[in-house]
Design an enzyme around this catalytic site. Structure first.
Site: not given
Ligand code: BG6
Length: 488
Positions: A86, A176, A210, A234, A334
């Site tokens: 915990d 990446k 995405e 990112h 998204k």
């Molecule tokens: C994450 C986000 O950091 O990156 C997510 O929290 C997102 O919402 C993801 O889907 C995307 O990562 P990748 O590598 O699939 O492009």
């Protein structure tokens, strides 16, 4: 080298979706150093074997290529252990300390894959239990705070117990392969450097699209939104990799110093630019993957009147000699038309036209991050040698492209982002991790946008799922006389 890797949040989503598959791949590739132990930490009362069985069952949900055979899992499972804790109880850290001290590995990695609200507690308690030794490394997952103040508070606490060189702030985009290739392209080749500046570049577009919605993370996403989830980290890290000056060497701090300078040079926001140069959107129902999908407000865990943005497009500039006046556009969202992450560098047109070429046809370099990893160089050539083009005084040129497919060249089974980053942590390489000052600077820059939205009652613009986001995003870039790369 012996190591203990402790996964706080050892039964959670991140562990079984990303970390265990990455560790297993490293194990399979023979790159995970020998003499390792992976300790899952969680609240459940599990024996080591029950934990192994849990992880084994989770692998059924992982991509087929990344799933272990029974024999492979049996060997991998020998590294796995479980400690019940915990995280708010000091006594439980003593149990962990005893487990670690019994083995006394050369390196101990504490991977804090928990809710961010626990980061400071975990660091404090680790220190109280004497677990902040010089050979300990701490890995912190994003989101690190939800604004500048909360980010600073976390960094402040972490710094009380660990030196900066012990702290590995993960941004998995830096792991990446395409992002590492971007560094290689820029700093391992002399070809592009003379062109990499305002004199030759018209604009730069960073897209992280995405096709998925928020899936099971509705409640988390409600308080996060695309700006905090993708742009603050990112997208800005990609912008830094494009915009930074060549570092003096490849050491972590040399690289991070240059990225920090880019973040410090980002154009400050004004009331006018906040309303003109930032577009926020939210997906409505629509079509994705050939089927009907619900809108964001219908997702589980989401407020039916939510103002949380699932899309952001913005325009900024890097105010320095290299980039003055060059627009950088960032777009992420998204439920867009596809899963597509790329950076497009659009070069300026020729200074004087002798060919009969459409003015929109200029050279561009496309860095594809995903789904495929590669580079495209778009050029113009004398393609059709037909009568019409031969007879016209100003001949027409046709677009052609040089296409470098890194998946084909180096194999698509390359080291994934988490695999690479986990190995870097174990080896103590900080190059691909974010320093606290970079992170704070990124928060400082996005915060005015958050403040502006908080007072803007209009909320995000709706866009149909399966499209490229609200039309205002195209209008924003059209004001500069440009268009998003898929519209050109
Ligand atoms: C994450 C986000 O950091 O990156 C997510 O929290 C997102 O919402 C993801 O889907 C995307 O990562 P990748 O590598 O699939 O492009």
């Amino acid at each position: 080298m012996s190591f203990d890797l402790v996964l706080f949040g050892g039964t959670g989503d991140l562990t079984w979706r990303k970390l265990m598959p990455a560790l297993f791949q490293a194990f399979r590739h023979g790159t995970l150093p020998e003499g390792g132990r992976i300790i899952g930490v969680g609240r459940d009362d599990l024996s080591h074997d029950q934990y192994r069985a849990l992880i084994r069952s989770r692998f059924d949900k992982v991509d087929l290529a990344k799933r272990p055979s029974a024999e492979e899992f049996a060997r991998f499972a020998a590294l796995l252990e479980f400690v019940r804790m915990d995280l708010s109880k000091p006594d439980d850290y003593a149990t962990l300390a005893a487990t670690l001290q019994a083995r006394n590995a050369e390196t101990v990695v504490m991977y804090v894959a928990t809710a961010p609200s626990l980061f400071t507690t975990v660091c404090e308690q680790l220190a109280a239990a004497g677990l902040n030794t010089p050979h300990t490394r701490v890995v912190l997952e994003k989101p690190l705070g939800h604004d500048l103040a909360s980010n600073r508070a976390i960094n402040h606490t972490v710094r009380r117990f660990f030196e900066e060189k012990q702290v590995f702030r993960i941004d998995h985009y830096l792991g990446k392969p395409a992002v590492q290739n971007l560094f290689a392209l820029r700093f391992g080749n002399a070809l592009f450097e003379p062109l990499w500046r305002r004199e030759h570049i018209a604009n730069i577009q960073i897209t992280i699209a995405e096709d998925l919605g928020v899936e099971s993370r509705g409640a988390f996403y409600e308080t996060t939104g695309a700006l905090r989830d993708m742009v603050q980290n990112h997208a800005l890290q990609l912008l830094c990799a494009i915009g930074m000056e060549p570092p003096i060497n490849s050491h972590a701090d040399a690289i991070r110093d240059e990225k920090l300078k880019v973040l410090r040079s980002l154009k400050p926001w004004t009331q006018e630019s906040l309303s003109q140069d930032v577009v926020r959107g939210q997906y409505a129902s629509g079509t994705s993957g050939g089927g009907k999908v619900p809108g964001y407000r219908e997702e589980t865990g989401v407020n039916p009147n939510s103002h949380t943005e699932t899309f952001v497009a913005l325009r900024t500039e890097i105010e320095n000699w290299r980039w003055a006046g060059v627009p950088f556009y960032i777009r992420t969202g998204k439920r867009l038309a596809g899963r597509d992450a790329r950076i497009v560098i659009n070069f300026r047109p020729t200074p004087h036209a002798i060919f009969n070429t459409h003015s929109a046809m200029t050279n561009s370099l496309v860095i594809n991050l995903q789904p495929k990893d590669g580079l495209e160089l778009h050029l113009l050539a004398q393609g059709q040698n037909n009568r019409q083009s031969r007879s016209s005084a100003a001949q027409a040129l046709a677009p052609v492209q040089l296409d470098l497919d890194f998946d084909k060249r180096f194999g698509s089974e390359r080291v994934g982002a988490y695999e690479r980053l986990l190995l870097d942590v174990i080896d103590g390489r900080l190059n691909l991790f974010v320093r606290s000052d970079e992170q704070e600077e990124a928060w400082r820059w996005v915060e005015p946008i958050l403040d502006f939205w908080a007072t803007d009652t209009q909320g995000p613009r709706a866009y149909a799922s399966g499209t490229w986001g609200p039309s205002a995003s195209s209008a924003m870039i059209a004001r500069d006389g440009f268009c998003w790369s898929e519209e050109s």
